[in-house]
Scaffold this active site. Sequence first.
Site, PDB file in Angstrom:
ATOM      1  N   LYS A   1      15.289  -7.950   6.028  1.00 14.88           N
ATOM      2  CA  LYS A   1      14.786  -6.900   5.889  1.00 14.88           C
ATOM      3  C   LYS A   1      15.685  -5.679   4.972  1.00 14.88           C
ATOM      4  O   LYS A   1      16.504  -5.480   5.422  1.00 14.88           O
ATOM      5  CB  LYS A   1      13.779  -6.589   6.753  1.00 14.88           C
ATOM      6  CG  LYS A   1      13.034  -4.820   6.221  1.00 14.88           C
ATOM      7  CD  LYS A   1      11.710  -5.223   7.569  1.00 14.88           C
ATOM      8  CE  LYS A   1      10.800  -4.204   6.891  1.00 14.88           C
ATOM      9  NZ  LYS A   1       9.445  -3.617   7.902  1.00 14.88           N
TER      10      LYS A   1
ATOM     11  N   SER B   1       4.846  -4.226   7.605  1.00 19.93           N
ATOM     12  CA  SER B   1       6.186  -4.015   6.658  1.00 19.93           C
ATOM     13  C   SER B   1       6.471  -4.949   6.225  1.00 19.93           C
ATOM     14  O   SER B   1       7.034  -4.735   5.125  1.00 19.93           O
ATOM     15  CB  SER B   1       6.466  -3.235   6.445  1.00 19.93           C
ATOM     16  OG  SER B   1       7.502  -2.327   7.995  1.00 19.93           O
TER      17      SER B   1
ATOM     18  N   SER C   1       5.096  -4.011  12.372  1.00 17.49           N
ATOM     19  CA  SER C   1       5.505  -4.779  10.974  1.00 17.49           C
ATOM     20  C   SER C   1       6.105  -6.451  11.595  1.00 17.49           C
ATOM     21  O   SER C   1       6.738  -6.895  10.146  1.00 17.49           O
ATOM     22  CB  SER C   1       6.380  -3.753  10.388  1.00 17.49           C
ATOM     23  OG  SER C   1       5.454  -2.731  10.326  1.00 17.49           O
TER      24      SER C   1
END
Lengths: 464, 69
Positions: free
Chosen positions: A81, A156, A180
């Site tokens: 990420k 997310s 997330s």
Amino acid sequence: MAADLRYLTIGQLADAYRKKELSPVEVTEDSLARISELDGKLNSYITVTPELALEQAKQARDELVAGKDRGRLQGVPVGLKDLYSTKGILTSGHSKVMMDYKPAADATTTTLMREAGSVLLGKLAMHEFAFGSPGPDSAFPVAKNPWNIEFMPGGSSSGSGTALAAGLCYGSLGSDTGGSIRGPASLCGIVGLKPTYGRVSRAGVLPLSWSLDHAGPMSRTVEDSAIILQAIAGYDPKDGASANVPVGDYTTNLKKGVKGLKVGVPRAWFDEDLGTDQETLAAFDAAVKILEGQGAQFVEIDSKPFSDARNANTLILLAEAYAYHEANMQTRPQDYSSGIRDRMREASYISAADYINAQRARVTIRAQVNDILKTVDIIASPSSARPATRFTEIDPAAAYIRPSYTNPYNLTGLPAISVAAGFSADGQPIGLQIGGRAFDEATVFQAAYAYEAATPWHDMHPPV
Amino acid sequence: VTNAENEITPELARQMAAAAGLNLSAEEVEKLMVGIQRNRQMAQRVRAIVTPDLEPAPVFDPTATIQPS
């Protein structure tokens, strides 16, 4: 072979490398080719690092030939990420604010993944600063759900969910402040674990909310998440919240089964506010039957602490996030996309007393959930109240009118996993969440593995 | 500048934003009002479960010698 290769598990790759059936170089080249072929429409990567990936793959190949075995992640292509610091590589947080940021050092977890021999394919898309919602003014293209690109992949850690489901990497690290990791895992039909607070270092990971942020693995199977957690778990003095608690063995007891395990279900919570989607409830009830059939015992538990958690979690998240972004919100708000800018501005109205009272309520809620976990071994619920929605139907306020199944585990710091649990009528994945006691990720993995092994969902892949 | 329900009014919201160093237009403040009131309602619900003897969740370690990164 090519199609199967892209959906091999980390465990299968590791075995194939050691049997010399596959080479890390050939697998990495195949992953890069698939990214090149598909990611133009999926947008899961912000940055692809082909030169580094091939260099690391060759190193893994040479080391394996020479008998230097770093473990199951050696030669496995992964994505991070884009809030994990990577030395000299853009770490943008998917924001214009960090558009030029190339860290001087790796995050602790980046280092651990490299030392485990994994191959970095690149950095993955996300919601801006792990908080915003996808919109037309996003700094980078928005990741799409590979099961249907008209749908959100969740967030997310959106790029991680998309890339794993589409076979564009074999493992990933996401972050989870209110869900997330588990949200996109649920909406993309993969696995995501939020470990116990303190279990995995957050040093070098861009923060959203320091007291709620967790770093953790995302993968296509439960065993793969266990393999990744094994590599990244442990005390780190660079992280002020890191816990000096011995790291267990996450793979040895994976296949132990659920016979005799007592599972709590906070059933009344499922009907809170607008309630939970009927297909999601049906998938959850089917999962209960499967685990009951394997000898797990289900009991209903008090829903109140789970229901209460949303308020405290949201206030803490907003207040801490605003503290981090305050200076930029005052001086360069135009560099944030509208989805995060408005929520940050709302957060500026939370008082010090509101924040501290939320941290006080947290003590009560944590104690209540820990008391429940003295009477049951694990807690089960859906991962998300409904499957993915279409981009055209995004409503930020909608998140507040259905139960948040993930928030309580951030507030309490307890571990929780999302595992694929079926599909809606329109083909969108549904997730099952299993939570457990502090630092007992092993039992969470064990129960999730038992469910996964008895169901076909993890073997199903999107039509990309 | 709060109304009968003790909610923050747009005018108070604008003044508070200015005091916090945020230069918001009337339109920008109006967009925030739903979220501001929602957060205040959440804070009220949190107060309902806080008892006088509760301390906040501890995060400060007086023995730490390393500056977290």
